[in-house]
Design an enzyme around this catalytic site. Structure first.
Site, PDB file in Angstrom:
ATOM      1  N   ASP A 274       0.812  -1.221   0.000  1.00 25.15           N
ATOM      2  CA  ASP A 274       0.000   0.000   0.000  1.00 25.15           C
ATOM      3  C   ASP A 274       0.849   1.275   0.000  1.00 25.15           C
ATOM      4  OD1 ASP A 274      -2.709  -0.636  -0.199  1.00 25.15           O
ATOM      5  OD2 ASP A 274      -2.960  -0.974   1.952  1.00 25.15           O
TER       6      ASP A 274
ATOM      7  N   ARG B 235       0.192  -1.880   7.454  1.00 24.14           N
ATOM      8  CA  ARG B 235       0.843  -0.680   6.911  1.00 24.14           C
ATOM      9  C   ARG B 235       1.818  -0.037   7.902  1.00 24.14           C
ATOM     10  NH1 ARG B 235      -2.730   3.430   3.597  1.00 24.14           N
ATOM     11  NH2 ARG B 235      -0.649   3.829   2.796  1.00 24.14           N
TER      12      ARG B 235
ATOM     13  N   ARG C 161      -9.718   5.815  10.957  1.00 22.65           N
ATOM     14  CA  ARG C 161      -8.275   5.590  11.028  1.00 22.65           C
ATOM     15  C   ARG C 161      -7.616   6.476  12.084  1.00 22.65           C
ATOM     16  NH1 ARG C 161      -6.433   2.916   6.282  1.00 22.65           N
ATOM     17  NH2 ARG C 161      -8.104   1.491   5.677  1.00 22.65           N
TER      18      ARG C 161
ATOM     19  N   HIS D 223     -11.096   7.807   5.017  1.00 19.58           N
ATOM     20  CA  HIS D 223     -10.130   8.890   5.230  1.00 19.58           C
ATOM     21  C   HIS D 223     -10.793  10.203   4.803  1.00 19.58           C
ATOM     22  CE1 HIS D 223      -6.228   6.299   4.689  1.00 19.58           C
ATOM     23  NE2 HIS D 223      -6.335   6.654   5.956  1.00 19.58           N
TER      24      HIS D 223
ATOM     25  N   CYS E  60      -4.536  10.229  -2.710  1.00 24.31           N
ATOM     26  CA  CYS E  60      -3.872   9.204  -1.888  1.00 24.31           C
ATOM     27  C   CYS E  60      -2.442   8.959  -2.358  1.00 24.31           C
ATOM     28  CB  CYS E  60      -4.624   7.880  -1.964  1.00 24.31           C
ATOM     29  SG  CYS E  60      -6.295   7.954  -1.352  1.00 24.31           S
TER      30      CYS E  60
HETATM   31  N1  ARG Z   1      -5.374   0.484   0.943  1.00 22.74           N
HETATM   32  C1  ARG Z   1      -5.049   1.721   1.591  1.00 22.74           C
HETATM   33  C2  ARG Z   1      -5.637   1.725   2.997  1.00 22.74           C
HETATM   34  O1  ARG Z   1      -6.718   1.264   3.185  1.00 22.74           O
HETATM   35  C3  ARG Z   1      -5.559   2.873   0.795  1.00 22.74           C
HETATM   36  C4  ARG Z   1      -5.130   4.204   1.333  1.00 22.74           C
HETATM   37  C5  ARG Z   1      -5.672   5.354   0.559  1.00 22.74           C
HETATM   38  N2  ARG Z   1      -5.072   6.560   0.912  1.00 22.74           N
HETATM   39  C6  ARG Z   1      -5.692   7.703   1.179  1.00 22.74           C
HETATM   40  N3  ARG Z   1      -4.969   8.784   1.373  1.00 22.74           N
HETATM   41  N4  ARG Z   1      -6.990   7.761   1.305  1.00 22.74           N
HETATM   42  O2  ARG Z   1      -5.030   2.190   3.931  1.00 22.74           O
END
Ligand code: ARG
Length: 298
Positions: A92, A117, A163, A192, A289
């Site tokens: 990612d 991550r 998050r 996000h 992103c």
């Molecule tokens: N697969 C990543 C996650 O879920 C995607 C992140 C996308 N990034 C963003 N800035 N919205 O963390």
């Protein structure tokens, strides 16, 4: 993709009221520095958001081609793109916006919500340190960088709910010295802040576009109060991650499928630039992103 110049500003008499035909404000692009990470190791092997389906195939060479086209767009517009070396164990990492928040030359590192991550945070911090930046903070609380922090002229808009921890908001305010406006995200598809809101002109505190359905009723009221002239996106444009866009003050790079946003952007004097990042959408991300902005770093 079609690119059209904004309608010319009125030349007769004083300023016309906002929204009058043919009187789009003149928007100025300012040169930006971005940090991006090529998707050579991009995979969808786990699912940490509703967009990710590990059984759906991903075309990695196509992802790379699409990413290169975005990078080349930025450079063609006069912006500088720095490259963060990708790591094979961090699929990612292409979503570079999550790795830090850089404002006024200060770097607030990230701390990821999911262990998949987690190690990206150190890779970002290492990059800043290796490039000689000293005003770097390793955060105590979970924050996913510019995924959840958006910058206007004065404020830091800050998402929470999926998050970034609410505790990351005062931490960011203290380190970056900017007033934080906390916004509650309620729809898991828009996990996000940058999937639901985009700052269009960061020399002001007024120019944004957003999707109200992603926010709690109270946060919607806050957004309506702060941004009465915002572009309010439809569910259809949000659902192709149309809000996951990057603006240099004039050019707005956004997913090309967000067709309903092009007209409202042009009416306000912006130049929408449609970008195809279909492969990276499979990981739950798009233009923003993939793009971390380096504000005030030499
Ligand atoms: N697969 C990543 C996650 O879920 C995607 C992140 C996308 N990034 C963003 N800035 N919205 O963390």
């Amino acid at each position: 993709m079609s690119l059209r110049s904004p309608a010319p500003a009125s030349t007769s008499g004083g300023p016309a009221p906002f929204g009058s035909p043919g009187t789009a404000p003149v928007r100025r692009a300012t040169p930006r520095r971005y940090l991006m990470c090529p998707p050579v190791h991009f995979r969808v092997h786990y699912a940490i958001n509703p967009w990710m389906h590990p059984h759906k195939p991903v075309d990695v060479p196509l992802a790379v081609t699409q990413w290169e086209a975005l990078r080349d767009r930025y450079t063609a517009l006069g912006h500088t793109v720095e490259v963060l070396p990708p790591r094979p164990d961090l699929p990612d990492m292409v979503y570079a916006a999550n790795g830090a928040t850089v404002v006024d030359g200060r770097v607030l590192g990230a701390r990821f919500a999911y262990r998949e991550r987690a190690e990206e945070a150190a890779a970002h911090l290492e990059w800043y340190r290796a490039h000689g930046h000293r005003r770097v903070r390793e955060p105590v609380h979970v924050n996913e960088g510019e995924g959840d922090f958006a910058v206007t002229a004065t404020w830091l808009l800050a998402g929470r709910g999926f998050r970034s921890s609410p505790l990351s908001h005062p931490e960011a305010q203290e380190f970056l010295g900017r007033p934080v406006i906390g916004l509650d995200l309620v729809d898991p598809r828009y996990y996000h802040l940058d999937t639901a809101l985009c700052v269009l002109d960061d020399s002001t505190d007024t120019e944004v576009m957003y999707y109200p359905g992603a926010f709690s009723p109270g946060s919607r009221a806050v957004l309506a109060r702060l941004f009465p002239d915002a572009i309010v996106a439809t569910g259809a444009d949000a659902a192709v991650l149309g809000l996951n866009a990057v603006s240099d003050g004039r050019h707005v790079l956004l997913p090309q499928a967000a067709v309903g946003l092009f007209g409202p952007l042009r009416e306000r004097g912006y130049e929408p630039v449609g970008v195809d990042l279909s492969e990276l959408l499979k990981g739950g991300g798009s233009v923003k992103c993939c793009t971390q902005e380096l504000r005030g770093l030499d």
